[in-house]
Motif scaffolding. Structure first.
Motif, mmCIF file in Angstrom:
data_model
loop_
_atom_site.group_PDB
_atom_site.id
_atom_site.type_symbol
_atom_site.label_atom_id
_atom_site.label_comp_id
_atom_site.label_asym_id
_atom_site.label_seq_id
_atom_site.Cartn_x
_atom_site.Cartn_y
_atom_site.Cartn_z
ATOM 1 N N CYS A 83 -4.024 6.701 -2.696
ATOM 2 C CA CYS A 83 -3.636 5.406 -2.131
ATOM 3 C C CYS A 83 -3.601 4.395 -3.269
ATOM 4 N N PHE A 123 -2.657 0.373 -4.303
ATOM 5 C CA PHE A 123 -2.462 -0.936 -3.692
ATOM 6 C C PHE A 123 -2.176 -1.970 -4.779
ATOM 7 N N ARG A 155 -6.909 -0.319 -8.881
ATOM 8 C CA ARG A 155 -6.150 -0.449 -7.634
ATOM 9 C C ARG A 155 -5.674 0.883 -7.064
ATOM 10 N N VAL A 167 0.859 -1.181 0.000
ATOM 11 C CA VAL A 167 0.000 0.000 0.000
ATOM 12 C C VAL A 167 0.899 1.236 0.000
ATOM 13 N N SER A 185 -6.602 -7.470 1.768
ATOM 14 C CA SER A 185 -6.386 -8.176 0.516
ATOM 15 C C SER A 185 -7.296 -9.388 0.421
#
Lengths: 113, 118
Positions: free
Chosen positions: A23, A25, A68, A4, A91
């Protein structure tokens, strides 16, 4: 495990300015939450947003799960918005998940009067 | 509004001593968690707990750590023999048994216990 990354790491604003925190990921997620850590260290829930867009007053968030990333928007910032903003994800890669949240490093926001 | 509570807010202990950190999760929640945050760093997952057993634990959660739900309301984290590097803020969290969208559970965090090991 899932990675992250939050950007920018630091942000300094004048009161009244708008900002966008990001953000990213590295894997698909079941859950994504945004938190504000206030100067006393408390983690305040801002958004629970695994996908889509939500708004709460001057704050809004958008998560594009297929790409993502998630964005947190702060409009008309106030000095009380200062603190650290964390993105945290759960996750869903690798089988059953039991709610483990992986946090980013955070964005330190300072709002000057 | 229901909230997660933690006691004490600050604990100072000497190296080698045992400490117990206490949490009262939100009353109808069934999933419980401990996280920690070393000063200036990100929040790290320690352990998740459901149906009176550990669901998942991280590498940090070694034999020095244990969790317990001794009654219907409390959830505790015990560190048997504290080390200097255990100094951190410890957060308890809980989540709802009823999934929201996509079958996932929003976690709510307590205010934290700041542990200082000297």
């Amino acid at each position: 495990g899932i990675q992250v990354e939050q950007s920018p790491p630091d942000l300094i604003l004048q009161e009244g300015a708008n900002s966008t925190l990001r953000c990213n990921f590295s894997d698909s997620v079941n859950n994504l939450q945004w938190f504000h850590q206030n100067p006393w260290g408390q983690l305040i829930n801002l958004f629970y947003i695994p996908s889509g867009t939500k708004q709460n007053g001057r704050l809004s968030a958008t998560t594009v799960a297929t790409e993502r990333y998630s964005l947190l928007y702060i409009s008309s910032s106030q000095t009380t918005d200062s603190g650290v903003y964390f993105c945290a994800v759960e996750s869903n890669a690798g089988g059953t998940s039991y709610g483990k949240l992986t946090f980013g490093q955070g964005t330190i926001l300072t709002v000057h009067p | 509004e229901p909230e997660v509570t933690q006691t004490p807010s600050h604990q100072v202990t000497q190296m080698g001593q045992e400490v117990i950190l206490r949490c009262v999760p939100i009353s109808n929640h069934l999933y419980f968690y401990w996280y920690r945050q070393i000063l200036g760093q990100k929040v790290e997952f320690l352990v998740s707990f459901y149906n009176n057993e550990i669901s998942e634990k991280s590498e940090i959660f070694d034999d020095q750590f244990s969790v317990e739900r001794p009654d219907g309301s409390n959830f505790t984290l015990k560190i048997r023999s504290t080390k200097l590097e255990d100094s951190a803020m410890y957060f308890c969290a809980s989540s709802d048994p009823h999934p929201g969208d996509n079958g996932i559970y929003e976690q709510y965090f307590g205010p934290g216990t700041r542990l200082t090991v000297t």
